[in-house]
Design a protein around this motif. Structure first.
Motif, short mmCIF file in Angstrom:
data_model
loop_
_atom_site.label_atom_id
_atom_site.label_comp_id
_atom_site.label_asym_id
_atom_site.label_seq_id
_atom_site.Cartn_x
_atom_site.Cartn_y
_atom_site.Cartn_z
N ARG A 10 -22.06 3.56 14.30
CA ARG A 10 -21.90 2.11 14.16
C ARG A 10 -20.50 1.76 14.66
O ARG A 10 -19.52 2.39 14.27
N ILE A 11 -20.42 0.79 15.57
CA ILE A 11 -19.13 0.35 16.08
C ILE A 11 -19.04 -1.17 15.92
O ILE A 11 -20.05 -1.86 15.80
N HIS A 12 -17.81 -1.68 15.96
CA HIS A 12 -17.62 -3.13 15.91
C HIS A 12 -18.16 -3.73 17.19
O HIS A 12 -17.84 -3.26 18.29
N ALA A 13 -18.97 -4.76 17.06
CA ALA A 13 -19.61 -5.36 18.24
C ALA A 13 -19.14 -6.78 18.49
O ALA A 13 -19.39 -7.33 19.56
N VAL A 14 -18.46 -7.38 17.53
CA VAL A 14 -18.07 -8.79 17.65
C VAL A 14 -16.60 -8.93 18.04
O VAL A 14 -16.26 -9.75 18.89
N HIS A 15 -15.74 -8.14 17.46
CA HIS A 15 -14.30 -8.24 17.71
C HIS A 15 -13.91 -7.24 18.79
O HIS A 15 -13.82 -6.05 18.55
N MET A 16 -13.67 -7.75 20.01
CA MET A 16 -13.42 -6.90 21.17
C MET A 16 -12.26 -5.92 20.97
O MET A 16 -12.41 -4.74 21.31
N THR A 47 -25.26 -0.40 16.67
CA THR A 47 -25.45 1.02 16.91
C THR A 47 -25.11 1.34 18.36
O THR A 47 -25.61 0.70 19.28
N ALA A 48 -24.28 2.36 18.54
CA ALA A 48 -23.93 2.84 19.87
C ALA A 48 -24.41 4.27 19.99
O ALA A 48 -24.29 5.06 19.05
#
Length: 55
Positions: A10-16, A47-48
């Motif tokens: 799981r990675i942050h997807a909203v905050h670049m 999910t990455a």
């Protein structure tokens, strides 16, 4: 023949800036990003999927 291992995280997807930090950290472990799923949750993570050559 190359053999690969795969991992999902799981990675942050909203905050670049946080997403780039996550990806750089994982890349430094030898993982290559191959897919980011479109499953962003309420916390802004997705999910990455990664791969790297088996040793």
């Amino acid at each position: 023949m190359k053999l690969w291992e795969y991992d999902s995280r799981r990675i942050h997807a909203v905050h670049m800036p946080q997403q780039m930090s996550d990806l750089e950290r994982i890349g430094n472990e030898g993982w290559e990003l191959i897919l980011i799923k479109d499953d962003i949750d309420d916390e802004g993570t997705a999910t990455a999927i990664f791969k790297r050559e088996k040793k």
